[in-house]
Design an enzyme around this catalytic site. Sequence first.
Site, PDB file in Angstrom:
ATOM      1  N   ASP A 287       0.853  -1.193   0.000  1.00 32.90           N
ATOM      2  CA  ASP A 287       0.000   0.000   0.000  1.00 32.90           C
ATOM      3  C   ASP A 287       0.888   1.242   0.000  1.00 32.90           C
ATOM      4  O   ASP A 287       2.020   1.200   0.489  1.00 32.90           O
ATOM      5  CB  ASP A 287      -0.916   0.003   1.228  1.00 32.90           C
ATOM      6  CG  ASP A 287      -2.194   0.786   0.994  1.00 32.90           C
ATOM      7  OD1 ASP A 287      -2.122   2.029   0.852  1.00 32.90           O
ATOM      8  OD2 ASP A 287      -3.274   0.162   0.934  1.00 32.90           O
TER       9      ASP A 287
ATOM     10  N   ASN B 115      -6.100  -5.755  -5.310  1.00 30.13           N
ATOM     11  CA  ASN B 115      -7.265  -5.026  -4.827  1.00 30.13           C
ATOM     12  C   ASN B 115      -7.136  -3.511  -4.913  1.00 30.13           C
ATOM     13  O   ASN B 115      -8.140  -2.800  -4.866  1.00 30.13           O
ATOM     14  CB  ASN B 115      -7.519  -5.438  -3.370  1.00 30.13           C
ATOM     15  CG  ASN B 115      -8.590  -4.623  -2.703  1.00 30.13           C
ATOM     16  OD1 ASN B 115      -9.757  -4.719  -3.046  1.00 30.13           O
ATOM     17  ND2 ASN B 115      -8.194  -3.796  -1.745  1.00 30.13           N
TER      18      ASN B 115
ATOM     19  N   TYR C 110     -13.822   5.251 -14.774  1.00 33.02           N
ATOM     20  CA  TYR C 110     -13.791   4.115 -13.847  1.00 33.02           C
ATOM     21  C   TYR C 110     -14.410   2.891 -14.513  1.00 33.02           C
ATOM     22  O   TYR C 110     -13.873   1.781 -14.424  1.00 33.02           O
ATOM     23  CB  TYR C 110     -14.572   4.491 -12.587  1.00 33.02           C
ATOM     24  CG  TYR C 110     -14.581   3.442 -11.501  1.00 33.02           C
ATOM     25  CD1 TYR C 110     -13.475   3.243 -10.681  1.00 33.02           C
ATOM     26  CD2 TYR C 110     -15.713   2.664 -11.270  1.00 33.02           C
ATOM     27  CE1 TYR C 110     -13.489   2.297  -9.672  1.00 33.02           C
ATOM     28  CE2 TYR C 110     -15.742   1.713 -10.269  1.00 33.02           C
ATOM     29  CZ  TYR C 110     -14.624   1.539  -9.466  1.00 33.02           C
ATOM     30  OH  TYR C 110     -14.647   0.590  -8.470  1.00 33.02           O
TER      31      TYR C 110
ATOM     32  N   LYS D  11     -12.593  -0.819 -15.190  1.00 33.88           N
ATOM     33  CA  LYS D  11     -13.100  -2.053 -14.590  1.00 33.88           C
ATOM     34  C   LYS D  11     -13.580  -3.045 -15.652  1.00 33.88           C
ATOM     35  O   LYS D  11     -13.461  -4.262 -15.464  1.00 33.88           O
ATOM     36  CB  LYS D  11     -14.201  -1.731 -13.587  1.00 33.88           C
ATOM     37  CG  LYS D  11     -13.713  -0.917 -12.392  1.00 33.88           C
ATOM     38  CD  LYS D  11     -12.516  -1.578 -11.705  1.00 33.88           C
ATOM     39  CE  LYS D  11     -12.044  -0.820 -10.485  1.00 33.88           C
ATOM     40  NZ  LYS D  11     -10.911  -1.487  -9.799  1.00 33.88           N
TER      41      LYS D  11
ATOM     42  N   THR E  50     -16.639   1.964   1.971  1.00 34.72           N
ATOM     43  CA  THR E  50     -15.193   1.962   2.191  1.00 34.72           C
ATOM     44  C   THR E  50     -14.654   3.371   1.934  1.00 34.72           C
ATOM     45  O   THR E  50     -15.386   4.246   1.447  1.00 34.72           O
ATOM     46  CB  THR E  50     -14.499   0.979   1.230  1.00 34.72           C
ATOM     47  OG1 THR E  50     -14.596   1.494  -0.112  1.00 34.72           O
ATOM     48  CG2 THR E  50     -15.135  -0.410   1.290  1.00 34.72           C
TER      49      THR E  50
END
Length: 255
Positions: A36, A84, A150, A154, A185
């Site tokens: 990360d 992820n 986006y 995806k 999130t």
Amino acid sequence: MDVKGRGVLVTGGASGIGASVVRRLSLAGARVAIIDRDADGANRIADEVAGLALVGDVADPDIMPMFTSVVEDRFGRLDIVFLNAGTVGGQPGTSELDVEHYRRVVGVNVDHVVYGLSTAVPALRRAGGGTVIATASLAGLLPLASDPIYTLTKHAVVGYVRAAGATLAEEGIRVCALCPGFADTPLIAEQRDQFGEFPLLTADDVAGAVEAILDHGQGGEAWYVQPGREPGPYGFRGVPGPGSGARPPALKWGS
């Protein structure tokens, strides 16, 4: 799937869905490494689960090869890779275009998945097989009108997984896409109030779907995750072929 003693690598594991998956797999006995950009978050989660924190930008083409090697050396094997890390498009992309931001979104959402899979495959081969799960989104199955960029990224992830999964399955390497709906999130933190009473997934809901894929997912599948429903592989409709009924050739690239 018994993950005890398995080597696991999670990108974007410092918060949200990634952190929830790290906790679940660690609790089940896996040895987990977290990649990360958030050094404090990565170290906090790693300390919590006795894992390994690796700080870097997954859009950098050198990061995934370097850290995959570190994880394989530290754990002795790599069995599961959860790609992820992701970010939102944040602009219409149909008129004025912030090219720098656009490249950033593609770098995180698409490039990192390609870097991650292509780097993981040799390590998984050395382990005798394994699983790669890439986080896409329902925006990889349906158009998200509020964020075309986006949606573009995806859809790219879903297409990449479906194509790569068919070939790698023959080697005992499963490649699947995870396609959750809106989840509560940090990714949607700034828009959270706009959802009102609309049902949102929790990070743990999505982590449960990851476990389900590990248990019985098949290579090339794209699993949807929606509130109040059991997660499962999305059933793509077939595309009409040539009128002659001929099948396309299995092309081979390179020498």
